[in-house]
Motif scaffolding. Structure first.
Motif, PDB file in Angstrom:
ATOM      1  N   TYR A  43     -78.869  57.520  76.034  1.00 23.85           N
ATOM      2  CA  TYR A  43     -77.520  57.061  75.689  1.00 23.85           C
ATOM      3  C   TYR A  43     -77.192  55.705  76.310  1.00 23.85           C
ATOM      4  O   TYR A  43     -76.393  54.956  75.763  1.00 23.85           O
ATOM      5  N   TYR A  44     -77.783  55.423  77.459  1.00 26.93           N
ATOM      6  CA  TYR A  44     -77.548  54.137  78.120  1.00 26.93           C
ATOM      7  C   TYR A  44     -77.939  52.984  77.190  1.00 26.93           C
ATOM      8  O   TYR A  44     -77.296  51.950  77.164  1.00 26.93           O
ATOM      9  N   HIS A  45     -78.986  53.208  76.417  1.00 23.27           N
ATOM     10  CA  HIS A  45     -79.500  52.161  75.516  1.00 23.27           C
ATOM     11  C   HIS A  45     -78.968  52.285  74.093  1.00 23.27           C
ATOM     12  O   HIS A  45     -78.691  51.280  73.441  1.00 23.27           O
ATOM     13  N   PHE A  46     -78.864  53.507  73.603  1.00 26.88           N
ATOM     14  CA  PHE A  46     -78.454  53.752  72.219  1.00 26.88           C
ATOM     15  C   PHE A  46     -77.549  54.971  72.160  1.00 26.88           C
ATOM     16  O   PHE A  46     -77.901  56.026  72.666  1.00 26.88           O
ATOM     17  N   LYS A  47     -76.411  54.845  71.500  1.00 27.12           N
ATOM     18  CA  LYS A  47     -75.459  55.960  71.401  1.00 27.12           C
ATOM     19  C   LYS A  47     -75.808  56.920  70.259  1.00 27.12           C
ATOM     20  O   LYS A  47     -75.474  58.095  70.303  1.00 27.12           O
ATOM     21  N   THR A  48     -76.446  56.387  69.200  1.00 28.54           N
ATOM     22  CA  THR A  48     -76.736  57.207  68.019  1.00 28.54           C
ATOM     23  C   THR A  48     -78.118  56.874  67.466  1.00 28.54           C
ATOM     24  O   THR A  48     -78.698  55.832  67.804  1.00 28.54           O
ATOM     25  N   LYS A  49     -78.600  57.739  66.582  1.00 29.56           N
ATOM     26  CA  LYS A  49     -79.865  57.458  65.891  1.00 29.56           C
ATOM     27  C   LYS A  49     -79.722  56.189  65.053  1.00 29.56           C
ATOM     28  O   LYS A  49     -80.653  55.390  64.965  1.00 29.56           O
ATOM     29  N   GLU A  50     -78.555  56.021  64.444  1.00 33.67           N
ATOM     30  CA  GLU A  50     -78.351  54.822  63.621  1.00 33.67           C
ATOM     31  C   GLU A  50     -78.444  53.563  64.481  1.00 33.67           C
ATOM     32  O   GLU A  50     -79.030  52.565  64.051  1.00 33.67           O
ATOM     33  N   ASP A  51     -77.920  53.622  65.710  1.00 25.88           N
ATOM     34  CA  ASP A  51     -78.042  52.467  66.624  1.00 25.88           C
ATOM     35  C   ASP A  51     -79.505  52.145  66.891  1.00 25.88           C
ATOM     36  O   ASP A  51     -79.892  50.971  66.955  1.00 25.88           O
ATOM     37  N   ILE A  52     -80.322  53.178  67.067  1.00 29.04           N
ATOM     38  CA  ILE A  52     -81.758  52.964  67.300  1.00 29.04           C
ATOM     39  C   ILE A  52     -82.373  52.291  66.081  1.00 29.04           C
ATOM     40  O   ILE A  52     -83.087  51.299  66.193  1.00 29.04           O
ATOM     41  N   LEU A  53     -82.065  52.823  64.908  1.00 35.06           N
ATOM     42  CA  LEU A  53     -82.638  52.291  63.675  1.00 35.06           C
ATOM     43  C   LEU A  53     -82.184  50.848  63.431  1.00 35.06           C
ATOM     44  O   LEU A  53     -82.992  49.996  63.043  1.00 35.06           O
ATOM     45  N   ILE A  54     -80.925  50.573  63.695  1.00 36.02           N
ATOM     46  CA  ILE A  54     -80.425  49.204  63.523  1.00 36.02           C
ATOM     47  C   ILE A  54     -81.122  48.268  64.510  1.00 36.02           C
ATOM     48  O   ILE A  54     -81.508  47.153  64.158  1.00 36.02           O
ATOM     49  N   GLY A  55     -81.343  48.723  65.734  1.00 33.01           N
ATOM     50  CA  GLY A  55     -82.068  47.924  66.721  1.00 33.01           C
ATOM     51  C   GLY A  55     -83.490  47.620  66.277  1.00 33.01           C
ATOM     52  O   GLY A  55     -83.966  46.485  66.386  1.00 33.01           O
ATOM     53  N   ILE A  56     -84.171  48.637  65.757  1.00 32.09           N
ATOM     54  CA  ILE A  56     -85.536  48.448  65.234  1.00 32.09           C
ATOM     55  C   ILE A  56     -85.499  47.432  64.105  1.00 32.09           C
ATOM     56  O   ILE A  56     -86.293  46.488  64.050  1.00 32.09           O
ATOM     57  N   PHE A  57     -84.570  47.636  63.201  1.00 30.06           N
ATOM     58  CA  PHE A  57     -84.454  46.770  62.034  1.00 30.06           C
ATOM     59  C   PHE A  57     -84.210  45.313  62.455  1.00 30.06           C
ATOM     60  O   PHE A  57     -84.861  44.395  61.959  1.00 30.06           O
ATOM     61  N   GLN A  58     -83.298  45.107  63.412  1.00 27.71           N
ATOM     62  CA  GLN A  58     -82.994  43.742  63.856  1.00 27.71           C
ATOM     63  C   GLN A  58     -84.200  43.092  64.516  1.00 27.71           C
ATOM     64  O   GLN A  58     -84.502  41.928  64.258  1.00 27.71           O
ATOM     65  N   ASP A  59     -84.910  43.834  65.354  1.00 25.42           N
ATOM     66  CA  ASP A  59     -86.096  43.285  66.017  1.00 25.42           C
ATOM     67  C   ASP A  59     -87.177  42.900  65.020  1.00 25.42           C
ATOM     68  O   ASP A  59     -87.816  41.858  65.146  1.00 25.42           O
ATOM     69  N   LEU A  60     -87.392  43.768  64.029  1.00 26.08           N
ATOM     70  CA  LEU A  60     -88.485  43.531  63.097  1.00 26.08           C
ATOM     71  C   LEU A  60     -88.111  42.592  61.950  1.00 26.08           C
ATOM     72  O   LEU A  60     -88.988  42.061  61.284  1.00 26.08           O
ATOM     73  N   THR A  61     -86.818  42.386  61.727  1.00 26.21           N
ATOM     74  CA  THR A  61     -86.430  41.454  60.656  1.00 26.21           C
ATOM     75  C   THR A  61     -86.130  40.057  61.193  1.00 26.21           C
ATOM     76  O   THR A  61     -85.947  39.130  60.402  1.00 26.21           O
ATOM     77  N   ARG A  62     -86.099  39.907  62.512  1.00 27.05           N
ATOM     78  CA  ARG A  62     -85.859  38.577  63.086  1.00 27.05           C
ATOM     79  C   ARG A  62     -86.839  37.534  62.524  1.00 27.05           C
ATOM     80  O   ARG A  62     -86.414  36.439  62.139  1.00 27.05           O
ATOM     81  N   PRO A  63     -88.154  37.856  62.418  1.00 24.20           N
ATOM     82  CA  PRO A  63     -89.067  36.862  61.822  1.00 24.20           C
ATOM     83  C   PRO A  63     -88.693  36.494  60.385  1.00 24.20           C
ATOM     84  O   PRO A  63     -88.851  35.350  59.967  1.00 24.20           O
ATOM     85  N   MET A  64     -88.155  37.455  59.633  1.00 26.93           N
ATOM     86  CA  MET A  64     -87.727  37.180  58.264  1.00 26.93           C
ATOM     87  C   MET A  64     -86.533  36.235  58.268  1.00 26.93           C
ATOM     88  O   MET A  64     -86.478  35.290  57.472  1.00 26.93           O
ATOM     89  N   ASP A  65     -85.588  36.473  59.174  1.00 25.42           N
ATOM     90  CA  ASP A  65     -84.431  35.586  59.289  1.00 25.42           C
ATOM     91  C   ASP A  65     -84.864  34.177  59.694  1.00 25.42           C
ATOM     92  O   ASP A  65     -84.362  33.183  59.159  1.00 25.42           O
TER      93      ASP A  65
END
Length: 184
Positions: A43-65
């Motif tokens: 919980y310290y890092h992520f409050k929900t599963k969606e937060d985890i998924l959004i974090g993954i998505f942001q990290d992996l889409t940064r090269p696309m951006d």
């Protein structure tokens, strides 16, 4: 362990579990157990599963951006479009686990806030490899070059052969398509 490393481990384990048993059937408790940490630590890092998924998505889409931003500053030449394809293939290969998750969990992804932003990124990217004066056929070639990279990244794993050779062959086909669109 440093905070960034812990976040990365959480994301990696969550993506593994999402792939194994599906997003909906995976709980934060299971993610914490697989990591051997308390739910509070998670919980310290992520409050929900969606937060985890959004974090993954942001990290992996940064090269696309970064690619979209770079491409927007370049001349609209065949060479630029070829470089877009090369860079996009590298970004896809780095993000393979996320894209596999997205493919296998389309219903879930479409309900999350990440689904729309990915679609917008794809529309922008396909716009960067075509020209307004292209014929419809050449627009199809340009868009197909992008999707050749997608198909090559995800479906070529079922084809016999050296992975590096397959990646090179996929890129060659994508570059051929963009080259044909430009020659017309």
């Amino acid at each position: 362990m440093a905070r960034g490393n812990t976040r990365q481990r959480i994301q990696d384990v969550a993506l593994e579990l999402f792939a194994e048993q599906g997003y909906e059937k995976t709980s934060l408790r299971e993610i914490a157990e697989r990591l051997d940490v308390t739910k509070a630590a998670l919980y310290y890092h992520f409050k929900t599963k969606e937060d985890i998924l959004i974090g993954i998505f942001q990290d992996l889409t940064r090269p696309m951006d970064e690619l979209i931003e770079w491409a927007g500053t370049q001349p609209r030449t065949l060479e630029t479009k070829q470089e877009i394809l090369r860079r996009y293939q590298r970004a896809l290969l780095a993000a393979t686990p996320l894209f596999r998750f997205m493919q296998e969990n389309q219903a879930t992804v479409s309900q999350l806030s990440i689904g729309l932003t990915f679609k917008e990124r794809m529309i922008t990217l396909t716009g960067l490899v075509q020209e307004p004066d292209f014929t419809t056929t050449d627009k199809v070639r340009s868009i197909s070059a992008i999707f050749t990279l997608h198909a090559g990244t995800f479906f070529m794993q079922n084809v016999e052969g050296d992975p590096e050779e397959k990646h090179e062959a996929v890129l060659e086909v994508a570059l051929d398509l963009i080259g044909q669109a430009h020659r017309a």
